[in-house]
Write a protein that holds these residues in place. Structure first.
Motif, PDB file in Angstrom:
ATOM      1  N   ARG A  26       3.873   5.732  -5.565  1.00 33.61           N
ATOM      2  CA  ARG A  26       3.811   5.791  -7.033  1.00 33.61           C
ATOM      3  C   ARG A  26       2.741   6.783  -7.473  1.00 33.61           C
ATOM      4  O   ARG A  26       2.957   7.587  -8.384  1.00 33.61           O
ATOM      5  N   HIS A  27       1.581   6.735  -6.814  1.00 32.87           N
ATOM      6  CA  HIS A  27       0.477   7.635  -7.147  1.00 32.87           C
ATOM      7  C   HIS A  27       0.900   9.095  -6.968  1.00 32.87           C
ATOM      8  O   HIS A  27       0.666   9.934  -7.844  1.00 32.87           O
ATOM      9  N   LEU A  28       1.552   9.396  -5.854  1.00 32.59           N
ATOM     10  CA  LEU A  28       1.993  10.765  -5.587  1.00 32.59           C
ATOM     11  C   LEU A  28       3.058  11.221  -6.581  1.00 32.59           C
ATOM     12  O   LEU A  28       3.054  12.378  -7.016  1.00 32.59           O
ATOM     13  N   ILE A  29       3.944  10.334  -6.958  1.00 34.78           N
ATOM     14  CA  ILE A  29       4.972  10.668  -7.949  1.00 34.78           C
ATOM     15  C   ILE A  29       4.323  10.976  -9.298  1.00 34.78           C
ATOM     16  O   ILE A  29       4.703  11.935  -9.983  1.00 34.78           O
ATOM     17  N   GLU A  30       3.325  10.179  -9.676  1.00 33.63           N
ATOM     18  CA  GLU A  30       2.624  10.422 -10.937  1.00 33.63           C
ATOM     19  C   GLU A  30       1.905  11.777 -10.916  1.00 33.63           C
ATOM     20  O   GLU A  30       1.920  12.508 -11.909  1.00 33.63           O
ATOM     21  N   LEU A  31       1.285  12.118  -9.787  1.00 35.23           N
ATOM     22  CA  LEU A  31       0.618  13.415  -9.684  1.00 35.23           C
ATOM     23  C   LEU A  31       1.633  14.558  -9.791  1.00 35.23           C
ATOM     24  O   LEU A  31       1.384  15.562 -10.466  1.00 35.23           O
ATOM     25  N   GLY A  32       2.772  14.397  -9.141  1.00 34.55           N
ATOM     26  CA  GLY A  32       3.831  15.402  -9.261  1.00 34.55           C
ATOM     27  C   GLY A  32       4.327  15.526 -10.681  1.00 34.55           C
ATOM     28  O   GLY A  32       4.646  16.632 -11.153  1.00 34.55           O
ATOM     29  N   GLY A  33       4.371  14.411 -11.387  1.00 32.11           N
ATOM     30  CA  GLY A  33       4.760  14.429 -12.794  1.00 32.11           C
ATOM     31  C   GLY A  33       3.802  15.246 -13.644  1.00 32.11           C
ATOM     32  O   GLY A  33       4.210  15.940 -14.578  1.00 32.11           O
ATOM     33  N   PRO A  67       0.999   4.214 -17.224  1.00 28.55           N
ATOM     34  CA  PRO A  67       1.363   2.836 -17.574  1.00 28.55           C
ATOM     35  C   PRO A  67       1.028   1.888 -16.444  1.00 28.55           C
ATOM     36  O   PRO A  67       0.889   2.310 -15.285  1.00 28.55           O
ATOM     37  N   PRO A  68       0.889   0.596 -16.761  1.00 32.51           N
ATOM     38  CA  PRO A  68       0.590  -0.371 -15.708  1.00 32.51           C
ATOM     39  C   PRO A  68       1.718  -0.462 -14.689  1.00 32.51           C
ATOM     40  O   PRO A  68       2.886  -0.237 -15.018  1.00 32.51           O
ATOM     41  N   ALA A  69       1.355  -0.784 -13.457  1.00 30.05           N
ATOM     42  CA  ALA A  69       2.351  -0.908 -12.392  1.00 30.05           C
ATOM     43  C   ALA A  69       3.249  -2.113 -12.652  1.00 30.05           C
ATOM     44  O   ALA A  69       2.812  -3.131 -13.168  1.00 30.05           O
ATOM     45  N   ARG A  70       4.478  -1.967 -12.242  1.00 35.02           N
ATOM     46  CA  ARG A  70       5.437  -3.072 -12.373  1.00 35.02           C
ATOM     47  C   ARG A  70       5.337  -3.983 -11.150  1.00 35.02           C
ATOM     48  O   ARG A  70       5.047  -3.532 -10.065  1.00 35.02           O
ATOM     49  N   ALA A  71       5.646  -5.228 -11.365  1.00 38.68           N
ATOM     50  CA  ALA A  71       5.604  -6.192 -10.259  1.00 38.68           C
ATOM     51  C   ALA A  71       6.880  -6.154  -9.453  1.00 38.68           C
ATOM     52  O   ALA A  71       7.887  -5.722  -9.833  1.00 38.68           O
ATOM     53  N   LYS A 111       0.824  -1.209   0.000  1.00 34.78           N
ATOM     54  CA  LYS A 111       0.000   0.000   0.000  1.00 34.78           C
ATOM     55  C   LYS A 111       0.857   1.258   0.000  1.00 34.78           C
ATOM     56  O   LYS A 111       0.550   2.243  -0.678  1.00 34.78           O
ATOM     57  N   ARG A 112       1.944   1.230   0.747  1.00 28.84           N
ATOM     58  CA  ARG A 112       2.840   2.388   0.806  1.00 28.84           C
ATOM     59  C   ARG A 112       3.476   2.641  -0.562  1.00 28.84           C
ATOM     60  O   ARG A 112       3.568   3.779  -1.016  1.00 28.84           O
ATOM     61  N   ARG A 113       3.909   1.573  -1.224  1.00 27.40           N
ATOM     62  CA  ARG A 113       4.510   1.726  -2.557  1.00 27.40           C
ATOM     63  C   ARG A 113       3.491   2.228  -3.573  1.00 27.40           C
ATOM     64  O   ARG A 113       3.815   3.053  -4.429  1.00 27.40           O
ATOM     65  N   GLU A 114       2.269   1.727  -3.487  1.00 27.23           N
ATOM     66  CA  GLU A 114       1.215   2.190  -4.389  1.00 27.23           C
ATOM     67  C   GLU A 114       0.942   3.675  -4.179  1.00 27.23           C
ATOM     68  O   GLU A 114       0.788   4.429  -5.140  1.00 27.23           O
ATOM     69  N   ARG A 115       0.877   4.082  -2.921  1.00 24.39           N
ATOM     70  CA  ARG A 115       0.637   5.498  -2.604  1.00 24.39           C
ATOM     71  C   ARG A 115       1.796   6.358  -3.102  1.00 24.39           C
ATOM     72  O   ARG A 115       1.590   7.420  -3.688  1.00 24.39           O
TER      73      ARG A 115
END
Length: 83
Positions: free
Chosen positions: A13-20, A79-83, A7-11
């Protein structure tokens, strides 16, 4: 991996994408990377979305964003999340 780590990694990633998106829109350069200015602008957007013109603003911004993504060849969102 533990559930809280996922959950922390998903959050993150989400915040990084928004900053992007902030950077992609040119807001970092246009505001000289002034965080107070950016925050103030976001608060203004949030106020508008709380008002009577919410539906109109969302429709306008969504169309404009989709057009911009289409012009850049980025249809379909992130893009889809990486595993």
């Amino acid at each position: 991996m533990r559930d809280w780590q996922v959950k922390r990694r998903e959050r993150t990633r989400h915040l990084i994408e928004l900053g992007g998106l902030v950077a992609k829109a040119g807001l970092v350069d246009l505001t000289d990377d002034d965080r107070a200015t950016l925050y103030g602008a976001f608060l203004t957007l949030a106020d508008r979305l709380r008002g009577d013109e919410r539906a109109t603003a969302l429709t306008l911004w969504q169309r404009r964003g989709k057009r911009a993504f289409n012009m850049e060849g980025e249809v379909g969102g992130p893009p889809p999340a990486r595993a």
